[in-house]
Each structure stands twice: as C-alpha cells, then as structure tokens.
Design a protein around this motif. Structure first.
Motif, PDB file in Angstrom:
ATOM      1  N   CYS A  51       3.209  -3.403  -5.841  1.00 14.51           N
ATOM      2  CA  CYS A  51       2.057  -4.263  -5.576  1.00 14.51           C
ATOM      3  C   CYS A  51       1.589  -4.178  -4.126  1.00 14.51           C
ATOM      4  O   CYS A  51       0.614  -4.830  -3.752  1.00 14.51           O
ATOM      5  CB  CYS A  51       2.364  -5.712  -5.952  1.00 14.51           C
ATOM      6  SG  CYS A  51       3.474  -6.566  -4.800  1.00 14.51           S
TER       7      CYS A  51
ATOM      8  N   GLU B  20      -4.949  -7.597 -15.744  1.00  6.46           N
ATOM      9  CA  GLU B  20      -5.064  -6.403 -16.577  1.00  6.46           C
ATOM     10  C   GLU B  20      -3.962  -5.407 -16.248  1.00  6.46           C
ATOM     11  O   GLU B  20      -3.382  -4.781 -17.145  1.00  6.46           O
ATOM     12  CB  GLU B  20      -6.444  -5.758 -16.381  1.00  6.46           C
ATOM     13  CG  GLU B  20      -7.580  -6.559 -16.990  1.00  6.46           C
ATOM     14  CD  GLU B  20      -8.928  -5.929 -16.726  1.00  6.46           C
ATOM     15  OE1 GLU B  20      -8.993  -4.927 -15.956  1.00  6.46           O
ATOM     16  OE2 GLU B  20      -9.939  -6.424 -17.279  1.00  6.46           O
ATOM     17  N   TRP B  21      -3.667  -5.245 -14.980  1.00  2.85           N
ATOM     18  CA  TRP B  21      -2.625  -4.301 -14.543  1.00  2.85           C
ATOM     19  C   TRP B  21      -1.247  -4.725 -15.052  1.00  2.85           C
ATOM     20  O   TRP B  21      -0.476  -3.912 -15.574  1.00  2.85           O
ATOM     21  CB  TRP B  21      -2.625  -4.217 -13.010  1.00  2.85           C
ATOM     22  CG  TRP B  21      -1.479  -3.445 -12.422  1.00  2.85           C
ATOM     23  CD1 TRP B  21      -1.016  -2.214 -12.818  1.00  2.85           C
ATOM     24  CD2 TRP B  21      -0.647  -3.851 -11.332  1.00  2.85           C
ATOM     25  NE1 TRP B  21       0.050  -1.824 -12.036  1.00  2.85           N
ATOM     26  CE2 TRP B  21       0.299  -2.809 -11.128  1.00  2.85           C
ATOM     27  CE3 TRP B  21      -0.608  -4.973 -10.506  1.00  2.85           C
ATOM     28  CZ2 TRP B  21       1.270  -2.874 -10.120  1.00  2.85           C
ATOM     29  CZ3 TRP B  21       0.357  -5.039  -9.511  1.00  2.85           C
ATOM     30  CH2 TRP B  21       1.280  -4.001  -9.326  1.00  2.85           C
TER      31      TRP B  21
ATOM     32  N   GLU C 120      -8.200  -8.081 -12.159  1.00  2.00           N
ATOM     33  CA  GLU C 120      -7.563  -6.775 -11.961  1.00  2.00           C
ATOM     34  C   GLU C 120      -6.046  -6.873 -12.063  1.00  2.00           C
ATOM     35  O   GLU C 120      -5.400  -6.037 -12.708  1.00  2.00           O
ATOM     36  CB  GLU C 120      -7.965  -6.204 -10.602  1.00  2.00           C
ATOM     37  CG  GLU C 120      -9.434  -5.808 -10.532  1.00  2.00           C
ATOM     38  CD  GLU C 120      -9.836  -5.324  -9.144  1.00  2.00           C
ATOM     39  OE1 GLU C 120      -9.032  -5.491  -8.200  1.00  2.00           O
ATOM     40  OE2 GLU C 120     -10.956  -4.793  -9.023  1.00  2.00           O
ATOM     41  N   TYR C 121      -5.477  -7.893 -11.431  1.00  2.37           N
ATOM     42  CA  TYR C 121      -4.022  -8.063 -11.481  1.00  2.37           C
ATOM     43  C   TYR C 121      -3.550  -8.362 -12.905  1.00  2.37           C
ATOM     44  O   TYR C 121      -2.528  -7.819 -13.357  1.00  2.37           O
ATOM     45  CB  TYR C 121      -3.572  -9.199 -10.557  1.00  2.37           C
ATOM     46  CG  TYR C 121      -3.536  -8.841  -9.094  1.00  2.37           C
ATOM     47  CD1 TYR C 121      -2.913  -7.669  -8.650  1.00  2.37           C
ATOM     48  CD2 TYR C 121      -4.087  -9.685  -8.130  1.00  2.37           C
ATOM     49  CE1 TYR C 121      -2.858  -7.357  -7.299  1.00  2.37           C
ATOM     50  CE2 TYR C 121      -4.033  -9.371  -6.778  1.00  2.37           C
ATOM     51  CZ  TYR C 121      -3.419  -8.208  -6.368  1.00  2.37           C
ATOM     52  OH  TYR C 121      -3.357  -7.890  -5.034  1.00  2.37           O
TER      53      TYR C 121
END
Length: 249
Positions: A170, A196-197, A193-194
């Motif tokens: 990260c 989904e990641w 974004e986080y």
C-alpha cells in the motif's frame, strides 16, 4: 514437564499512528528467522517480500552497562568500544540460501538463536519487511521467566495488542495512513479505488482480534518457514489461512 525459558516481547510498528503494537511470548531458543515469521503473523504480513533484522549493539551495550556505570562513564565506554570495534555497531541478520540475495557480512537468521541476540530486559532488535514499502517493527525484551507447566505447543502466544497491522503493497506507513482515512470516510475517489483493489467495502485498521491472532500464530509461522527456508509454494489451504478464508465458511 521440562522447564523452558520464556521471553515476553513488545513489538510496535514504527512511525504509524495510532500505535499498532503487540505484547507476546515465545520460547527463548527459537531462531531469529522464526521470530520474523511470528512478527509477520502479528502484523498481517503475507510473505510477499523479503525481511531482515538489525541488532543495535551500541544501544543494547548501554543497557548492559546501566547497572554498573554512571551515564557519563557509559558514554565514554561506548565511544571507546565502538571506535575500536566498528563491526559491532550493528549486526544484520538475514536469510541465507541459494534463492535469496543477502549481504555477505550478515548472519543467517535461520541459524541465529534469539536468546543469544537478546538476553537482558530492555534490549531491542529491529525487524524490516519489504524493502520497498519498508515496514519497520521495533521489538523489545520486556520479561524473562522460567515456565515448567505450560506446554511448549502453547507458544508463541499473543497477550494483548492494538491496531490491525499492515496492508501489503500500500506504500508503507504513509500509504497505510491514507488508506485508513479513506475507509473511515467511506466515500470519495480514494475510497473507491482502495475498496476495489482490496475487494472489500469495510476495513477497520483499528481492529485487533486476540483469539484470531492466537489461532493464526499456531498456523502461519510454519507456513512462512516453508516458503522462506524450504522454497515451497504455499498450498491453497495455506493461502486460504493467510487470507482468512476460514472466516467466510
């Protein structure tokens, strides 16, 4: 039951706020490499990267001298000793095998015994995982005692702690801090974004589950040893344990 020497250790993720820490116990004759696998388990590291230890001789030397000399005398002794013996200022411990590139002057962490590295209360050793994200954990010896009743299989065990741990890849401590803010807000581009990641809409980086951590301490150090020291690919069952798939059953 044979008596065994137990170390109570305190470990804290360096430079991260709020503090993420663990207080745990191990048998003192484990290897430094095994201590690494224990720390990886305690701080949610998943064996994707290399690690090393640094033993700060000069700092621990001051601790050793504290009950014999005044602070002024200790500083003088320290300057003299480490000027004459610069090789002892710091000791690097890494895994050494044909698959891992390590420093030629380092010590093999798989052969070094913990009680020979730390043996006085207050002494410290530093653990670094992932030389890109550069996660650092400060480990301090808090207590030493003899145990004649607890089965050796009960160790290692964690006594208490706070905070979840790291998130692999990260971006180190700054990235973890950004990630924590995003999941607390639960909105915005960064959160999307986080989430989904990581494949999750919820992540509590303040959470600490003592029972689950002790369960993982019975499983993961052996899995990590197979990966790092035996160059074995983890089985799907091992991957499921690392990724906590057992909580989804």
């Amino acid at each position: 039951m044979a008596s065994k020497q137990i170390y109570q250790l305190y470990a804290e993720l360096k430079d991260y706020s709020p503090k993420t820490w663990r207080r745990f116990e191990v048998v003192s004759n484990i290897t430094v490499a095994r201590l690494g696998y224990i720390l990886m388990t305690l701080f949610e590291m998943q064996a994707h990267h290399l690690f090393c230890f640094d033993l700060p001789f000069s700092e621990n030397y001051r601790i050793r001298m504290a009950d014999q000399y005044t602070p002024k005398e200790i500083e003088k002794l320290t300057r003299t000793f480490f000027t004459e013996n610069p090789v002892y200022r710091n000791l690097r411990l890494e895994l050494k095998n044909e698959y891992i590139e390590s420093s030629p002057d380092s010590v093999d962490a798989a052969e070094a015994i913990l009680k020979r590295m730390l043996n006085l209360i207050g002494e410290q050793i530093y653990f670094t995982y992932d030389f890109g994200d550069n996660w650092e954990v400060i480990v301090k010896l808090e207590k030493v005692y003899q145990d004649e009743t607890t089965p050796a299989s009960d160790f290692p065990r964690v006594l208490e702690g706070a905070g979840f741990g790291i998130i692999e890849d990260c971006g180190g401590v700054p990235g973890l801090a950004d990630l924590a803010v995003a999941f607390k807000m639960k909105s915005g581009k960064a959160y999307k974004e986080y989430s989904e990641w990581l494949g999750t809409a919820d992540l509590d980086l303040d959470a600490f589950d003592l029972d689950d951590m002790n369960f993982r301490l019975k499983k993961l150090p052996r899995i990590f040893c197979d990966i790092y020291e035996k160059d074995l690919e983890p089985t799907q069952r091992s991957i499921d344990i690392i990724e906590r798939k057992y909580l989804k059953d």
